[in-house]
Design an enzyme around this catalytic site. Structure first.
Site, PDB file in Angstrom:
ATOM      1  N   SER A 134      44.318  52.457  46.208  1.00  0.00           N
ATOM      2  CA  SER A 134      44.461  53.407  45.094  1.00  0.00           C
ATOM      3  C   SER A 134      44.319  54.816  45.638  1.00  0.00           C
ATOM      4  O   SER A 134      43.660  55.037  46.668  1.00  0.00           O
ATOM      5  CB  SER A 134      43.357  53.158  44.062  1.00  0.00           C
ATOM      6  OG  SER A 134      43.294  54.229  43.131  1.00  0.00           O
ATOM      7  N   TYR A 147      34.478  52.398  41.786  1.00  0.00           N
ATOM      8  CA  TYR A 147      35.891  52.004  41.906  1.00  0.00           C
ATOM      9  C   TYR A 147      36.514  52.693  43.124  1.00  0.00           C
ATOM     10  O   TYR A 147      37.137  52.043  43.974  1.00  0.00           O
ATOM     11  CB  TYR A 147      36.670  52.356  40.630  1.00  0.00           C
ATOM     12  CG  TYR A 147      38.137  51.999  40.743  1.00  0.00           C
ATOM     13  CD1 TYR A 147      38.539  50.669  40.754  1.00  0.00           C
ATOM     14  CD2 TYR A 147      39.111  52.982  40.881  1.00  0.00           C
ATOM     15  CE1 TYR A 147      39.890  50.328  40.901  1.00  0.00           C
ATOM     16  CE2 TYR A 147      40.448  52.657  41.018  1.00  0.00           C
ATOM     17  CZ  TYR A 147      40.828  51.323  41.024  1.00  0.00           C
ATOM     18  OH  TYR A 147      42.154  50.993  41.174  1.00  0.00           O
ATOM     19  N   GLY A 178      48.832  56.083  42.224  1.00  0.00           N
ATOM     20  CA  GLY A 178      48.111  56.892  41.242  1.00  0.00           C
ATOM     21  C   GLY A 178      48.306  56.273  39.869  1.00  0.00           C
ATOM     22  O   GLY A 178      48.395  55.046  39.741  1.00  0.00           O
ATOM     23  N   PHE A 184      45.561  48.123  33.213  1.00  0.00           N
ATOM     24  CA  PHE A 184      44.441  48.692  33.978  1.00  0.00           C
ATOM     25  C   PHE A 184      43.465  49.484  33.096  1.00  0.00           C
ATOM     26  O   PHE A 184      42.247  49.260  33.149  1.00  0.00           O
ATOM     27  CB  PHE A 184      45.028  49.579  35.091  1.00  0.00           C
ATOM     28  CG  PHE A 184      44.017  50.282  35.929  1.00  0.00           C
ATOM     29  CD1 PHE A 184      43.400  49.640  36.992  1.00  0.00           C
ATOM     30  CD2 PHE A 184      43.679  51.616  35.677  1.00  0.00           C
ATOM     31  CE1 PHE A 184      42.461  50.299  37.787  1.00  0.00           C
ATOM     32  CE2 PHE A 184      42.754  52.280  36.461  1.00  0.00           C
ATOM     33  CZ  PHE A 184      42.141  51.619  37.521  1.00  0.00           C
TER      34      PHE A 184
HETATM   35  P1  NDP Z   1      46.223  44.911  35.397  1.00  0.00           P
HETATM   36  O1  NDP Z   1      44.925  44.978  34.656  1.00  0.00           O
HETATM   37  O2  NDP Z   1      47.481  44.978  34.616  1.00  0.00           O
HETATM   38  O3  NDP Z   1      46.253  43.620  36.333  1.00  0.00           O
HETATM   39  C1  NDP Z   1      45.125  43.242  37.074  1.00  0.00           C
HETATM   40  C2  NDP Z   1      45.308  41.815  37.560  1.00  0.00           C
HETATM   41  O4  NDP Z   1      44.156  41.462  38.327  1.00  0.00           O
HETATM   42  C3  NDP Z   1      45.423  40.814  36.425  1.00  0.00           C
HETATM   43  O5  NDP Z   1      46.467  39.925  36.712  1.00  0.00           O
HETATM   44  C4  NDP Z   1      44.091  40.102  36.431  1.00  0.00           C
HETATM   45  O6  NDP Z   1      44.273  38.725  36.068  1.00  0.00           O
HETATM   46  C5  NDP Z   1      43.721  40.184  37.918  1.00  0.00           C
HETATM   47  N1  NDP Z   1      42.294  40.007  38.137  1.00  0.00           N
HETATM   48  C6  NDP Z   1      41.258  40.784  37.748  1.00  0.00           C
HETATM   49  N2  NDP Z   1      40.083  40.222  38.121  1.00  0.00           N
HETATM   50  C7  NDP Z   1      40.397  39.075  38.767  1.00  0.00           C
HETATM   51  C8  NDP Z   1      39.632  38.045  39.387  1.00  0.00           C
HETATM   52  N3  NDP Z   1      38.287  38.091  39.412  1.00  0.00           N
HETATM   53  N4  NDP Z   1      40.281  37.001  39.957  1.00  0.00           N
HETATM   54  C9  NDP Z   1      41.624  36.950  39.934  1.00  0.00           C
HETATM   55  N5  NDP Z   1      42.415  37.872  39.362  1.00  0.00           N
HETATM   56  C10 NDP Z   1      41.795  38.914  38.782  1.00  0.00           C
HETATM   57  O7  NDP Z   1      46.139  46.124  36.437  1.00  0.00           O
HETATM   58  P2  NDP Z   1      47.181  46.646  37.554  1.00  0.00           P
HETATM   59  O8  NDP Z   1      48.360  45.775  37.684  1.00  0.00           O
HETATM   60  O9  NDP Z   1      47.390  48.092  37.298  1.00  0.00           O
HETATM   61  O10 NDP Z   1      46.246  46.549  38.840  1.00  0.00           O
HETATM   62  C11 NDP Z   1      46.560  45.778  39.982  1.00  0.00           C
HETATM   63  C12 NDP Z   1      45.857  46.391  41.174  1.00  0.00           C
HETATM   64  O11 NDP Z   1      46.330  47.714  41.384  1.00  0.00           O
HETATM   65  C13 NDP Z   1      44.342  46.505  41.046  1.00  0.00           C
HETATM   66  O12 NDP Z   1      43.766  46.206  42.287  1.00  0.00           O
HETATM   67  C14 NDP Z   1      44.117  47.975  40.698  1.00  0.00           C
HETATM   68  O13 NDP Z   1      42.859  48.432  41.104  1.00  0.00           O
HETATM   69  C15 NDP Z   1      45.235  48.608  41.473  1.00  0.00           C
HETATM   70  N6  NDP Z   1      45.683  49.928  41.023  1.00  0.00           N
HETATM   71  C16 NDP Z   1      46.077  50.163  39.728  1.00  0.00           C
HETATM   72  C17 NDP Z   1      46.507  51.421  39.360  1.00  0.00           C
HETATM   73  C18 NDP Z   1      46.916  51.765  37.965  1.00  0.00           C
HETATM   74  O14 NDP Z   1      46.896  52.960  37.609  1.00  0.00           O
HETATM   75  N7  NDP Z   1      47.336  50.831  37.148  1.00  0.00           N
HETATM   76  C19 NDP Z   1      46.619  52.505  40.346  1.00  0.00           C
HETATM   77  C20 NDP Z   1      46.150  52.146  41.659  1.00  0.00           C
HETATM   78  C21 NDP Z   1      45.736  50.901  41.977  1.00  0.00           C
HETATM   79  P3  NDP Z   1      43.287  37.849  35.177  1.00  0.00           P
HETATM   80  O15 NDP Z   1      42.553  38.779  34.258  1.00  0.00           O
HETATM   81  O16 NDP Z   1      44.202  36.885  34.485  1.00  0.00           O
HETATM   82  O17 NDP Z   1      42.415  37.182  36.186  1.00  0.00           O
HETATM   83  C1  8X3 Z   2      43.937  53.582  39.615  1.00  0.00           C
HETATM   84  C2  8X3 Z   2      44.325  55.009  39.648  1.00  0.00           C
HETATM   85  O1  8X3 Z   2      43.523  57.378  39.244  1.00  0.00           O
HETATM   86  O2  8X3 Z   2      42.852  55.679  37.637  1.00  0.00           O
HETATM   87  O3  8X3 Z   2      43.549  53.150  40.861  1.00  0.00           O
HETATM   88  O4  8X3 Z   2      41.848  55.734  39.820  1.00  0.00           O
HETATM   89  S1  8X3 Z   2      43.068  55.982  39.055  1.00  0.00           S
END
Ligand code: NDP
Ligand code: 8X3
Length: 249
Positions: A134, A147, A178, A184
């Site tokens: 991230s 985080y 970002g 999320f």
């Molecule tokens: P979502 O919340 O849409 O998806 C997150 C996924 O992670 C879900 O499929 C959830 O599945 C899974 N998950 C969470 N906890 C667990 C667990 N304990 N075991 C297995 N699966 C798990 O978020 P994003 O797609 O946005 O996020 C994906 C990744 O990208 C994360 O690592 C996040 O930190 C990162 N990220 C996101 C950003 C954003 O702005 N959206 C920016 C930068 C990074 P389930 O609940 O079914 O287990």
């Molecule tokens: C998710 C992006 O800017 O919310 O990793 O931390 S931010």
């Protein structure tokens, strides 16, 4: 190619599953919400397999290779995407259980998957690990605390993997997005959809498929090219000046 994706029930993971599948690659979809994975696997067809997996469960992760049917057992690409942020309060008022959950998922879960899948990749002559970091890894913001720290771990762990894996033909890529509108922020604000929507109000965030296209692109490059780290923001996002606290007197 067979691609194992953690967190495939939503956001980047789900979008990546669709892209890899559209490129005729086999996909192993993992997450906790098996109902969603089953529906996605049914939609994607025979080359998709859904497996319920909580990445925090070390024993379950270690047992995963033996659980894969022969058709899906040779994992070429691991997309370590499962992760979350919880809360946005100051460190002094944070809920330690939430910090534990972020550390257990974003750091330890990612480590468990790497450690479990690497020997197979190496013995088969190569592979690719794509970790989801991230912008929060490099750029602090109020309430980012644990985080951001967890994603800084992902950044440095990914670099260290590259060094350990030199000569093993295993690529490692850390993608650092970002603002992207997925579930999320709904997760971060514990189901408060209004609060989550306000995060993206009046600006165009990245979409899940924007990031998934980038994930796919890094894996589709010729094998001698390794994207180490890739930071991507919406055009509408940038950095702030340093914050300075000035005494009122
Ligand atoms: P979502 O919340 O849409 O998806 C997150 C996924 O992670 C879900 O499929 C959830 O599945 C899974 N998950 C969470 N906890 C667990 C667990 N304990 N075991 C297995 N699966 C798990 O978020 P994003 O797609 O946005 O996020 C994906 C990744 O990208 C994360 O690592 C996040 O930190 C990162 N990220 C996101 C950003 C954003 O702005 N959206 C920016 C930068 C990074 P389930 O609940 O079914 O287990
Ligand atoms: C998710 C992006 O800017 O919310 O990793 O931390 S931010």
């Amino acid at each position: 190619m067979t691609v194992l994706i953690t967190g495939a029930s939503s956001g980047f993971g789900e979008a990546a599953a669709r892209i890899f599948s559209a490129k005729n690659q086999k996909v192993v979809l993992t997450a906790r919400r098996i109902d969603r994975l089953d529906a996605l696997a049914t939609e994607l067809g025979d080359r998709a397999l859904a497996i319920e997996l909580d990445v925090r469960d070390r024993e379950a992760v270690e047992a995963l290779p033996d659980q894969l049917p022969e058709d899906f057992s040779d994992i070429d690409i691991l997309v370590n995407n499962a992760g979350l942020a919880l809360g946005i309060g100051g460190a002094q008022e944070a809920d330690l259980d939430e910090w534990d959950t972020m550390v257990d998922t974003n750091i330890k879960g990612m480590m468990y998957l790497c450690r479990t899948m690497l020997p197979g990749m190496i013995s088969r002559g190569g592979g690719h690990i794509v970790n989801l970091g991230s912008v929060a890894a490099s750029w602090p913001y109020p309430g980012g605390n644990a985080y951001g720290g967890s994603k800084a771990f992902v950044q440095q762990f990914s670099r260290n993997l590259r060094v350990d894996l030199l000569g093993k033909n295993v690529r490692v890529t850390n993608i650092e997005p970002g603002m992207c509108e997925t579930e999320f922020s709904v997760v971060r604000f514990k189901g408060d959809e209004d609060k989550a929507q306000q995060v993206y109000q009046g600006m165009q965030p990245l979409s899940a498929s924007d990031v998934a296209e980038i994930i796919y692109w890094t894996t589709a490059l010729p094998a001698h090219i390794n994207i180490n780290q890739l930071e991507v923001m919406p055009t509408a996002q940038a950095w702030s000046p340093f914050a300075v606290h000035r005494d009122a007197s």
